[in-house]
Design a protein around this motif. Structure first.
Motif, short mmCIF file in Angstrom:
data_model
loop_
_atom_site.label_atom_id
_atom_site.label_comp_id
_atom_site.label_asym_id
_atom_site.label_seq_id
_atom_site.Cartn_x
_atom_site.Cartn_y
_atom_site.Cartn_z
N ASN A 178 6.53 -3.07 -19.84
CA ASN A 178 6.11 -4.57 -18.08
C ASN A 178 7.24 -4.65 -17.97
O ASN A 178 7.95 -4.97 -17.22
CB ASN A 178 5.65 -5.63 -19.82
N SER B 219 9.34 4.07 -8.08
CA SER B 219 9.36 2.67 -7.33
C SER B 219 8.85 2.49 -5.85
O SER B 219 8.75 2.98 -5.61
CB SER B 219 10.64 2.84 -7.40
N THR C 33 9.45 -1.19 -10.54
CA THR C 33 10.46 -1.43 -9.95
C THR C 33 11.74 -0.26 -10.41
O THR C 33 12.94 -0.02 -9.79
CB THR C 33 11.89 -2.77 -11.20
N LEU D 73 1.13 -5.85 -9.85
CA LEU D 73 1.97 -5.53 -9.72
C LEU D 73 2.62 -4.83 -9.05
O LEU D 73 2.31 -4.25 -8.56
CB LEU D 73 2.19 -4.85 -11.47
N THR D 74 4.65 -4.06 -9.01
CA THR D 74 4.92 -3.86 -8.37
C THR D 74 5.91 -2.98 -9.18
O THR D 74 6.88 -3.33 -9.88
CB THR D 74 6.30 -3.97 -6.90
N GLU E 138 2.70 0.01 -5.72
CA GLU E 138 1.61 -1.24 -6.66
C GLU E 138 0.84 -1.06 -6.81
O GLU E 138 -0.58 0.13 -7.07
CB GLU E 138 1.35 -2.03 -4.61
N TYR F 7 8.21 -5.83 -11.81
CA TYR F 7 7.70 -7.41 -11.08
C TYR F 7 6.28 -7.16 -11.12
O TYR F 7 5.28 -6.87 -10.53
CB TYR F 7 8.58 -7.28 -9.30
N ARG F 8 6.16 -9.40 -11.16
CA ARG F 8 4.73 -9.52 -11.40
C ARG F 8 4.77 -10.39 -9.52
O ARG F 8 5.06 -11.30 -10.35
CB ARG F 8 4.84 -10.21 -13.04
N GLY F 9 3.61 -9.78 -9.58
CA GLY F 9 3.76 -11.08 -8.29
C GLY F 9 2.31 -11.86 -8.04
O GLY F 9 1.96 -11.77 -9.91
N ASN G 34 8.98 -2.04 -16.47
CA ASN G 34 9.26 -1.84 -14.92
C ASN G 34 8.83 -2.13 -14.20
O ASN G 34 8.29 -1.28 -13.19
CB ASN G 34 9.13 -0.32 -15.02
#
Length: 120
Positions: free
Chosen positions: A107, A73, A52, A49-50, A76, A111-113, A109
């Motif tokens: 969730n 922000s 945002t 996750l990153t 990782e 970005y799901r990689g 907040n």
């Protein structure tokens, strides 16, 4: 006779209202419920996750709960698992990359990689 009838009616109404008050209060949820509940977590996911936005990782899955640590922000995280809180918002238990710091992050907040994200 009328006094007995009125007394019986009064007692029945009192019992009814007392019962309704208890039933109504039993179903209410609050953030304090989320903050005091012991949430079971397991490391059963592999998603990266990153963040945002800069956020505090939380001690429990609700914005009102205590903070673990601030993460900026772009930070990782390694996802362990997710759950929904009493407001039906999805929160993820995760570890900050390169640390042993874990906590809950909302969730919305992240970005799901790549990788899996499974329920706790």
């Amino acid at each position: 006779m009328q006094v007995k009838k009125r007394m019986a009616t009064l007692l029945a109404a009192t019992a009814l209202f007392a019962g309704l008050g208890t039933a109504t209060g039993a179903g209410t949820a609050s953030a304090s419920d989320d903050c005091s509940y012991i949430w079971g977590v397991t490391n059963n996911s592999s998603a990266v996750l990153t963040l945002t936005a800069g956020v505090h990782l939380k001690k429990a899955p609700a914005a009102e709960c205590g903070n673990v640590r601030w993460a900026g922000s772009g930070t990782e995280l390694y996802a362990w698992c997710w759950t929904n809180n009493s407001y039906n918002n999805q929160w993820i238990w995760a570890r900050i990359k390169g640390t042993e710091t874990v906590g809950w992050v909302y969730n919305g907040n992240v970005y799901r990689g790549p990788g899996s994200l499974n329920h706790c």
